[in-house]
Motif scaffolding. Structure first.
Motif, short mmCIF file in Angstrom:
data_model
loop_
_atom_site.label_atom_id
_atom_site.label_comp_id
_atom_site.label_asym_id
_atom_site.label_seq_id
_atom_site.Cartn_x
_atom_site.Cartn_y
_atom_site.Cartn_z
N ARG A 134 -3.63 -8.02 -6.28
CA ARG A 134 -4.29 -7.04 -7.14
C ARG A 134 -4.62 -5.77 -6.34
NH1 ARG A 134 -7.05 -8.11 -11.76
NH2 ARG A 134 -5.40 -9.68 -11.91
N GLN A 135 -5.10 -5.94 -5.13
CA GLN A 135 -5.36 -4.77 -4.28
C GLN A 135 -4.08 -3.97 -4.05
OE1 GLN A 135 -7.05 -6.91 -0.95
NE2 GLN A 135 -9.14 -6.27 -1.45
N GLN A 136 -2.98 -4.69 -3.87
CA GLN A 136 -1.69 -4.01 -3.65
C GLN A 136 -1.27 -3.26 -4.91
OE1 GLN A 136 -0.61 -4.13 -0.48
NE2 GLN A 136 0.79 -2.47 -1.10
N ALA A 137 -1.59 -3.81 -6.08
CA ALA A 137 -1.30 -3.11 -7.34
C ALA A 137 -2.11 -1.82 -7.43
CB ALA A 137 -1.61 -4.02 -8.52
N TYR A 138 -3.37 -1.86 -6.96
CA TYR A 138 -4.16 -0.63 -6.93
C TYR A 138 -3.52 0.41 -6.01
CZ TYR A 138 -7.94 -3.68 -8.72
OH TYR A 138 -8.71 -4.56 -9.45
N ILE A 139 -3.07 -0.05 -4.86
CA ILE A 139 -2.44 0.86 -3.89
C ILE A 139 -1.17 1.47 -4.47
CG2 ILE A 139 -1.25 0.94 -1.65
CD1 ILE A 139 -3.29 -1.21 -0.70
N ALA A 140 -0.40 0.67 -5.23
CA ALA A 140 0.83 1.17 -5.84
C ALA A 140 0.56 2.29 -6.85
CB ALA A 140 1.58 0.02 -6.52
N GLU A 141 -0.63 2.30 -7.45
CA GLU A 141 -1.00 3.34 -8.40
C GLU A 141 -1.85 4.44 -7.75
OE1 GLU A 141 -2.07 2.61 -12.54
OE2 GLU A 141 -1.94 0.46 -12.11
N SER A 142 -1.78 4.51 -6.43
CA SER A 142 -2.61 5.48 -5.69
C SER A 142 -1.74 6.44 -4.92
CB SER A 142 -3.53 4.74 -4.71
OG SER A 142 -4.32 3.78 -5.36
N GLU A 143 -2.36 7.50 -4.45
CA GLU A 143 -1.69 8.37 -3.50
C GLU A 143 -2.41 8.27 -2.16
OE1 GLU A 143 -3.61 12.76 -4.30
OE2 GLU A 143 -1.89 12.15 -5.52
N GLN A 144 -1.63 8.16 -1.10
CA GLN A 144 -2.22 8.00 0.23
C GLN A 144 -2.73 9.35 0.73
OE1 GLN A 144 0.17 5.85 3.02
NE2 GLN A 144 -1.36 5.94 4.66
N VAL A 145 -3.91 9.32 1.31
CA VAL A 145 -4.49 10.52 1.91
C VAL A 145 -4.21 10.46 3.41
CG1 VAL A 145 -6.59 11.85 2.28
CG2 VAL A 145 -6.30 10.55 0.16
N THR A 146 -3.60 11.49 3.95
CA THR A 146 -3.27 11.52 5.37
C THR A 146 -4.21 12.45 6.12
OG1 THR A 146 -1.73 13.36 5.16
CG2 THR A 146 -0.85 11.14 4.78
N LEU A 147 -4.20 12.34 7.42
CA LEU A 147 -5.01 13.24 8.24
C LEU A 147 -4.57 14.68 8.05
CD1 LEU A 147 -7.20 13.57 10.39
CD2 LEU A 147 -5.45 13.16 12.15
N GLU A 148 -3.27 14.89 7.87
CA GLU A 148 -2.76 16.25 7.63
C GLU A 148 -3.34 16.82 6.33
OE1 GLU A 148 -0.88 13.65 8.51
OE2 GLU A 148 -0.58 14.32 10.59
N ASP A 149 -3.47 15.97 5.30
CA ASP A 149 -4.06 16.43 4.04
C ASP A 149 -5.49 16.90 4.25
OD1 ASP A 149 -1.76 15.70 2.60
OD2 ASP A 149 -2.50 13.66 2.25
#
Length: 477
Positions: A440-455
């Motif tokens: 379920r946590q992985q499903a949340y991640i799949a619907e997310s955008e990753q925030v990077t240090l560059e961002d």
């Protein structure tokens, strides 16, 4: 001149009060100094309303009496279900279970089972099915109970159960469920034979303002049916569309259906709230027979609140983070960590644990969003992976360690859950159930955008400045 003198005497009195309190962390004390100096009159009012975590001597005394009875009954009813941990939990994961037991006295039990609900609709339909099949008791407690489709369906299920002779009790928080408590539906439940009670009522508002604080709330979500089934998770008694804040919808929640001795522990936790708020001696009326289920896992209820040991929840979170060997995955809607938790997260990442946290991209609290993001740069530089969920307001509170240990319940990773709210969670050791939570946590991640240090480094100076200003006040939020 006299007015100036009164002004300084007024501020001096509250400054002395802040200095006098030895239960305040230095960061909280400093934050209150800033508020009192920068916005003196607003700060005084804010301190009167929100400055001290105290429900009064009467409540604390009553809490001790209630839990003395709870522990006595728990030992008698669950003694044959308790684990010595050595046979049921690996050595590296035992400390969190002992830490949780040190707070509320609920020991680790064996022989538990759990089923993760696939979605909010299924969770509510299964719950109503269980209520409709109840034979002896149905006990429910919700922080937010709305008279929408979900709230109405649960209320009618309780009324149906009461009319066929099932003992039903329903409790709702005085602030989170204020509209429901004033509604005709609440009165209809009472008339149908459902015993209703308000947690942390505003019946004596002036006394609350003068001697306590108005935002100490019961944030728990507990459902116990026949001492056979209990539900635990983040879902309030409300539709995912969450009509009180529809622009952030849908609310994305997580709920699990438990069987086994842990049900009796949740039953006792409900009883503690009922007795603390309503004075009814409930323990003699509870069916607390419990036996380990074959092939079940080790689990225990963790209940915390402003009448328990200060700092207990962040200590438990920190211990859990400290046990991680390979992986730590967290989802939380509200992230206002105290230094204990933040440093534990950073330490886990620094020693090579893969740490992943999922937040909602759009938060219903702009203050919490700013405080959360003020920590992003530091966390990302240490190697923590941050994802922001885009499919609604991610309200699920989950923590998994190494795909082996799970904490699920009502607790957010913020100072409100840590210090101000009554919360309920279940801590467990099971590969299979933890695997379902990880999926379920992985499903949340799949619907997310990753925030990077560059961002984060690309954020404007004004945005970073604003986040840090708001974060300065986080100890008193």
């Amino acid at each position: 001149m006299i007015l100036v003198l009164i002004h300084f005497l007024f501020l001096a009195a509250f400054t002395v009060r802040v200095l006098w309190r030895d239960d305040l962390a230095p960061t909280s004390r400093l934050a209150w100094f800033i508020v009192l100096m920068v916005l003196p009159y607003f700060g005084v009012v804010a301190y009167l309303l929100f400055g001290e975590i105290n429900l009064g001597r009467t409540i604390h005394k009553r809490h001790k009496e209630v839990f003395a009875k709870i522990h006595e009954v728990g030992e008698r009813s669950l003694g044959n279900c308790h684990s010595n941990l050595d046979d049921d939990v690996e050595v590296q994961y035992r400390v969190p279970f002992r830490a949780a037991a040190s707070v509320d006295g609920f020991k680790t039990t064996v022989g538990n089972r759990a089923e993760l609900m696939p979605d909010a609709a299924t969770a509510r339909s299964r719950l109503i099915e269980d209520i409709d099949s109840a034979k002896t008791h149905v006990h429910v407690l919700y922080y937010i109970w709305l008279n929408d489709t979900t709230g109405t369906n649960v209320a009618h299920a309780l009324m149906r159960a009461a009319k066929r002779g099932v003992k039903c009790r329903a409790m709702a928080d005085g602030l989170g469920s204020r509209a429901m408590i004033k509604s005709s539906l609440w009165k209809e439940m009472a008339a149908a034979g459902v015993k209703v009670e308000v947690a942390l009522s505003f019946k004596h508002l002036l006394r609350t303002i003068l001697f306590s604080r108005v935002d100490l709330r019961n944030h728990r979500k507990i459902t116990v049916i026949d001492n056979r089934v209990t539900y635990c998770g983040s879902q309030n008694c409300a539709d995912p569309e969450f009509r009180v804040k529809p622009k952030f919808a849908p609310w994305i929640d997580i709920m699990a259906r438990f069987e086994g001795p842990v049900v009796a522990q949740n039953h006792l936790l409900f009883a503690s709230d009922w007795m603390l708020n309503g004075q009814e001696e409930l323990l003699q009326d509870l069916p607390l027979d419990a036996a380990p289920l074959p092939g079940g896992f080790a689990a225990q209820v963790f209940g915390d609140g402003p009448t328990e040991r200060r700092g207990a929840t962040p200590q438990l979170f920190s211990v859990l983070m400290g046990t991680a060997q390979r992986e730590l995955v967290i989802s939380t809607p509200y992230f206002v960590p105290d230094p204990t938790v933040l440093n534990a997260l950073l330490a886990a990442a620094a020693r090579g644990v893969e740490v992943t946290i999922v937040f909602p991209k759009r938060n219903d609290s702009w203050i919490v969003a700013a405080v959360s993001r003020s920590n992003y740069r530091r966390m990302l530089k240490t190697g923590i992976k941050i994802h922001e969920f885009k499919g609604g307001l991610l309200h699920a509170k989950t923590l998994t360690v190494d795909g082996a240990v799970t904490l699920i319940g009502s607790t957010n990773m913020d100072v409100r859950s840590f210090d101000l709210n009554y919360e309920n969670d279940i801590l467990l050791r099971d590969d299979q159930f933890t695997k379902s939570i990880r999926e379920r946590q992985q499903a949340y991640i799949a619907e997310s955008e990753q925030v990077t240090l560059e961002d984060v480094l690309a954020w404007s100076p004004m945005r970073r400045f604003w986040n840090n200003i708001v974060a300065t006040m986080s100890p008193v939020l």
